[in-house]
Write an enzyme that holds these catalytic residues in place. Structure first.
Site, PDB file in Angstrom:
ATOM      1  N   GLU A   1       0.850  -1.185   0.000  1.00  9.63           N
ATOM      2  CA  GLU A   1       0.000   0.000   0.000  1.00  9.63           C
ATOM      3  C   GLU A   1       0.882   1.230   0.000  1.00  9.63           C
ATOM      4  O   GLU A   1       1.901   1.270   0.697  1.00  9.63           O
ATOM      5  CB  GLU A   1      -0.905   0.059   1.232  1.00  9.63           C
ATOM      6  CG  GLU A   1      -1.970  -1.017   1.313  1.00  9.63           C
ATOM      7  CD  GLU A   1      -2.819  -0.872   2.571  1.00  9.63           C
ATOM      8  OE1 GLU A   1      -2.803   0.223   3.179  1.00  9.63           O
ATOM      9  OE2 GLU A   1      -3.482  -1.844   2.948  1.00  9.63           O
TER      10      GLU A   1
ATOM     11  N   GLU B   1     -13.465   5.555  -0.330  1.00 13.59           N
ATOM     12  CA  GLU B   1     -14.367   4.645   0.378  1.00 13.59           C
ATOM     13  C   GLU B   1     -15.116   5.445   1.443  1.00 13.59           C
ATOM     14  O   GLU B   1     -14.593   5.736   2.504  1.00 13.59           O
ATOM     15  CB  GLU B   1     -13.574   3.500   0.994  1.00 13.59           C
ATOM     16  CG  GLU B   1     -12.885   2.611  -0.030  1.00 13.59           C
ATOM     17  CD  GLU B   1     -12.092   1.489   0.607  1.00 13.59           C
ATOM     18  OE1 GLU B   1     -12.714   0.517   1.078  1.00 13.59           O
ATOM     19  OE2 GLU B   1     -10.851   1.608   0.648  1.00 13.59           O
TER      20      GLU B   1
END
Length: 353
Positions: free
Chosen positions: A270, A320
């Site tokens: 990530e 998100e």
């Protein structure tokens, strides 16, 4: 993506160009994380096309939802499946459950050249200090059970187990990368794990975020989070560091060396920069970060201790809007694209601009 204290030495990420660009011009080794904590998910088929249109050849998932995974069949996109932390105890206790998991989530999708699964990420940042050791004794047994089940099902040569670790599993104290070592409270476990990963020819998956170091440390040198040469170089032994990413990743390299596996492959699982929710989370700084990092990736320069090609997964494909904002409001704004799939701004994904 869980959050925790991040080293002063830490970093990384990139960004997409406009859709339908020539994928042959894109930087190599780039993947993207696709999370699903949103009020309205895009159809998996739409996401697959979005990735293909933008030349993204790898995707990292946080679970193994059947509807999502099967959308990648025949797409040519390499998939990393995920197993949540709440599954670790069950899979560590029962090899039968591990066999069932592989049958249902791997074998079912790889028949007849279906989904191109490359890794299974067991857990997600399971050794965060905030978990108070919850996963300490279940992670490695779960990893071994899943790999054994993969091997017995005939997938082991192609598909390897790994686990995404936050950069807080290693530390350099007040020194540079050469002082790096795994955290004392988990050092023995980490040594066992990385030696096992090396023995099965897998990789160490690490999540590195310069934004979080800037967010958590008011005195952090801002320019050190970027790649445009604005930071004052820091010397460590025979090497000089002018950005946080190189320093953080080489801290891991030293930690692996001290654990006896100096050549274990490293994948950045990530890496990203949010665009809202904090004074430093904005399009201007995100664009600066992505552009500089893309140029770096395009050169295949690597870091002082790990020169050459790097494999990186961006965090994240989409914003998100259902994520917890306990760590900060920025948690909902890591996306390269907005919730509906629209790009936030153009970046030269080839790294040549």
């Amino acid at each position: 993506m869980a959050r925790a204290k991040v080293l002063l030495w830490a970093c990384c990420m990139l960004f997409l160009a406009t859709a339908n660009a020539d994928s042959s011009n894109f930087a190599k080794g780039i993947g993207v994380n696709w999370g699903s904590q949103v009020s309205q998910n895009l159809l998996p088929s739409v996401v697959v096309q979005l990735l293909k249109d933008n030349g993204i050849g790898k995707v990292k998932l946080f679970d193994s939802d059947d509807w999502t995974v099967k959308a990648f069949a025949g797409s040519g996109i390499e998939v990393m499946l995920g197993i949540p932390n709440n599954e670790l105890k069950r899979l560590s206790d029962s090899y039968d459950d591990a066999q069932d998991w592989v049958k249902e989530n791997v074998t079912a999708h790889t028949r007849d050249g279906g989904v191109d699964i490359k890794y299974v990420a067991v857990g997600n940042e399971p050794f965060l200090t905030s978990y108070n050791g919850t996963n300490t004794h279940t992670l490695l047994p779960a990893m071994k059970n899943i790999q054994k089940a993969l091997d017995e099902a005939g997938h082991g040569d192609k598909i390897k187990v790994t686990t995404p670790q936050n950069a807080d599993v290693y530390d350099s104290g007040t020194g540079g990368p050469s002082q790096g070592n795994f955290r004392k409270d988990i050092r023995n476990i980490m040594i066992d794990m990385v030696r096992w990963l090396d023995s099965i020819n897998s990789a160490f998956l690490v999540n590195i975020y310069p934004f979080l170091s800037l967010y958590q440390n008011s005195g952090f040198p801002v320019d050190f989070a970027f790649f445009d040469g604005g930071a004052k170089p820091v010397k460590d032994k025979d090497h000089s560091y002018d950005n946080m990413f190189d320093a953080n990743l080489d801290t891991l390299v030293w930690s692996l060396k001290k654990a006896g596996v100096p050549d274990l492959k490293i994948i950045v699982g990530e890496a990203g920069w949010p665009t809202d929710g904090n004074i430093n989370a904005n399009n201007k700084l995100a664009r600066r970060f992505y552009n500089g990092f893309l140029k770096k990736l395009a050169t295949d320069k690597g870091t002082p201790l790990r020169p050459g090609h790097m494999e990186v997964y961006l965090f994240s494909l989409l914003d998100e809007n259902m994520k917890s904002i306990a760590p900060g409001a920025f948690e909902r704004h890591w996306g390269i694209f907005r919730y509906d799939g629209k790009p936030k701004f153009p970046v030269d994904f080839s790294g040549k601009g």
